[in-house]
Design a protein around this motif. Structure first.
Motif, PDB file in Angstrom:
ATOM      1  N   VAL A 150      38.777  24.580  54.190  1.00 30.35           N
ATOM      2  CA  VAL A 150      39.917  23.694  53.949  1.00 30.35           C
ATOM      3  C   VAL A 150      39.525  22.648  52.917  1.00 30.35           C
ATOM      4  N   LYS A 151      40.362  22.517  51.878  1.00 30.05           N
ATOM      5  CA  LYS A 151      40.097  21.562  50.805  1.00 30.05           C
ATOM      6  C   LYS A 151      41.300  20.655  50.598  1.00 30.05           C
ATOM      7  N   GLU A 152      41.037  19.558  49.869  1.00 30.17           N
ATOM      8  CA  GLU A 152      42.122  18.597  49.604  1.00 30.17           C
ATOM      9  C   GLU A 152      43.117  19.158  48.605  1.00 30.17           C
ATOM     10  N   LYS A 153      42.615  19.895  47.603  1.00 28.31           N
ATOM     11  CA  LYS A 153      43.486  20.515  46.620  1.00 28.31           C
ATOM     12  C   LYS A 153      42.871  21.827  46.164  1.00 28.31           C
ATOM     13  N   ALA A 154      43.690  22.669  45.578  1.00 32.58           N
ATOM     14  CA  ALA A 154      43.218  23.986  45.142  1.00 32.58           C
ATOM     15  C   ALA A 154      42.224  23.843  44.003  1.00 32.58           C
ATOM     16  N   SER A 155      41.168  24.632  44.038  1.00 29.65           N
ATOM     17  CA  SER A 155      40.160  24.615  42.980  1.00 29.65           C
ATOM     18  C   SER A 155      40.514  25.635  41.915  1.00 29.65           C
ATOM     19  N   ASP A 156      40.145  25.335  40.684  1.00 29.85           N
ATOM     20  CA  ASP A 156      40.388  26.252  39.571  1.00 29.85           C
ATOM     21  C   ASP A 156      39.306  27.318  39.565  1.00 29.85           C
ATOM     22  N   ASP A 157      39.713  28.529  39.766  1.00 30.26           N
ATOM     23  CA  ASP A 157      38.790  29.670  39.806  1.00 30.26           C
ATOM     24  C   ASP A 157      38.927  30.459  38.506  1.00 30.26           C
ATOM     25  N   THR A 158      37.861  30.441  37.692  1.00 36.06           N
ATOM     26  CA  THR A 158      37.903  31.141  36.411  1.00 36.06           C
ATOM     27  C   THR A 158      38.134  32.636  36.607  1.00 36.06           C
ATOM     28  N   THR A 159      37.483  33.196  37.606  1.00 37.88           N
ATOM     29  CA  THR A 159      37.654  34.620  37.868  1.00 37.88           C
ATOM     30  C   THR A 159      39.097  34.954  38.204  1.00 37.88           C
ATOM     31  N   ALA A 160      39.731  34.084  39.009  1.00 35.55           N
ATOM     32  CA  ALA A 160      41.124  34.321  39.384  1.00 35.55           C
ATOM     33  C   ALA A 160      42.034  34.227  38.164  1.00 35.55           C
ATOM     34  N   ILE A 161      41.717  33.309  37.236  1.00 33.54           N
ATOM     35  CA  ILE A 161      42.533  33.162  36.028  1.00 33.54           C
ATOM     36  C   ILE A 161      42.451  34.425  35.181  1.00 33.54           C
ATOM     37  N   TYR A 162      41.216  34.916  34.961  1.00 35.17           N
ATOM     38  CA  TYR A 162      41.041  36.142  34.188  1.00 35.17           C
ATOM     39  C   TYR A 162      41.721  37.324  34.885  1.00 35.17           C
ATOM     40  N   SER A 163      41.606  37.373  36.213  1.00 34.69           N
ATOM     41  CA  SER A 163      42.232  38.465  36.961  1.00 34.69           C
ATOM     42  C   SER A 163      43.743  38.401  36.825  1.00 34.69           C
ATOM     43  N   GLU A 164      44.288  37.193  36.842  1.00 33.80           N
ATOM     44  CA  GLU A 164      45.730  37.046  36.696  1.00 33.80           C
ATOM     45  C   GLU A 164      46.190  37.510  35.316  1.00 33.80           C
ATOM     46  N   ILE A 165      45.407  37.177  34.270  1.00 38.75           N
ATOM     47  CA  ILE A 165      45.744  37.619  32.919  1.00 38.75           C
ATOM     48  C   ILE A 165      45.730  39.141  32.836  1.00 38.75           C
ATOM     49  N   MET A 166      44.686  39.755  33.399  1.00 39.10           N
ATOM     50  CA  MET A 166      44.592  41.205  33.393  1.00 39.10           C
ATOM     51  C   MET A 166      45.754  41.832  34.170  1.00 39.10           C
ATOM     52  N   MET A 167      46.174  41.163  35.256  1.00 38.77           N
ATOM     53  CA  MET A 167      47.290  41.677  36.035  1.00 38.77           C
ATOM     54  C   MET A 167      48.575  41.658  35.217  1.00 38.77           C
ATOM     55  N   TYR A 168      48.786  40.568  34.461  1.00 38.32           N
ATOM     56  CA  TYR A 168      49.961  40.495  33.588  1.00 38.32           C
ATOM     57  C   TYR A 168      49.924  41.620  32.547  1.00 38.32           C
ATOM     58  N   VAL A 169      48.743  41.874  31.979  1.00 40.55           N
ATOM     59  CA  VAL A 169      48.607  42.931  30.978  1.00 40.55           C
ATOM     60  C   VAL A 169      48.952  44.294  31.591  1.00 40.55           C
ATOM     61  N   LEU A 170      48.445  44.547  32.803  1.00 34.86           N
ATOM     62  CA  LEU A 170      48.739  45.820  33.466  1.00 34.86           C
ATOM     63  C   LEU A 170      50.226  45.959  33.780  1.00 34.86           C
ATOM     64  N   LEU A 171      50.845  44.855  34.206  1.00 36.20           N
ATOM     65  CA  LEU A 171      52.279  44.904  34.506  1.00 36.20           C
ATOM     66  C   LEU A 171      53.096  45.204  33.254  1.00 36.20           C
ATOM     67  N   VAL A 172      52.718  44.567  32.139  1.00 34.76           N
ATOM     68  CA  VAL A 172      53.420  44.811  30.879  1.00 34.76           C
ATOM     69  C   VAL A 172      53.221  46.261  30.439  1.00 34.76           C
TER      70      VAL A 172
END
Length: 220
Positions: A150-172
């Protein structure tokens, strides 16, 4: 960020299932392990059925083990669900737990409302299935654990950002591929119709005499 990534992953799985209808619908997705204070947190637990044609009874238990304090490691039964009834025992999560599972009990997730720092710890999802055969009733059991922080706010995960970009590319890419397939099929059908129409037109253009008296073969 991780929740958005899982949403995109589920969308990708939906697109793939539309293309390949023979693929199973149930997809085992890992749970998030990071919660935010004051927010709701879904503890995802999925166990896909492998024998849907067989009658099965499913029993689910959720256990909570707080972070070790003074050498003590005690587990609490916080939620129990079976085919007959559902109940929440008296525990630190009383009035803060919601059932978030599917009707067929392939997903047996729960949700914690108004997360606090004290909710950090190890969560265990215990699934017990009893299959109904004519001669015997085999039992299948699986346990899945989630180490929640449990954290006070969400942490920025570089891996998650790259994964999200790749997911957008696959969806397109998948959307473009489906569009190309639709255009190709449409053109193929249109071409077949045009060829059939040309054949019919050419046949109608032949004089009736030639239709009744086809040309005799040429002999030497």
């Amino acid at each position: 960020m991780v929740t958005q990534y899982k949403l995109h992953l589920q969308t990708l799985v939906l697109l793939i299932s539309l293309v390949h209808l023979c693929m199973p619908v149930c997809v085992d997705i890992q749970s998030d392990t990071e919660a935010i204070v004051g927010k709701a947190m879904k503890l995802t637990c999925i166990s896909c059925l492998k024998r849907e044609e067989v009658t099965v009874k499913t029993f689910v238990k959720w256990l909570y083990t707080p972070s070790p304090t003074k050498g003590k490691n005690i587990s609490y039964l916080i939620y129990e669900h079976n085919t007959n009834n559902s109940n929440v025992d008296d525990n630190p999560f009383k009035d803060r737990l919601n059932w978030n599972g599917s009707k067929d009990l392939q997903e047996v997730s729960i949700e914690i409302r108004n997360v606090t720092y004290n909710d950090s710890g190890l969560y265990t999802c215990e699934i017990r299935r009893v299959f109904g055969f004519e001669l015997y009733t085999p039992v299948f059991e699986v346990n899945k654990t989630i180490n929640l922080t449990v954290k006070e706010k969400a942490s920025d995960d570089t891996t998650a950002i790259y994964s999200e970009i790749m997911m957008y590319v696959l969806l397109v890419f998948l959307t473009f591929w489906l569009l190309v397939e639709m255009v190709y099929c449409y053109r193929k059908i249109s071409k077949s119709d045009e060829q059939a129409q040309d054949t019919a037109t050419n046949y109608l253009a032949i004089p009736s005499e030639q239709k009744d008296n086809p040309a005799a073969p040429v002999t030497e």
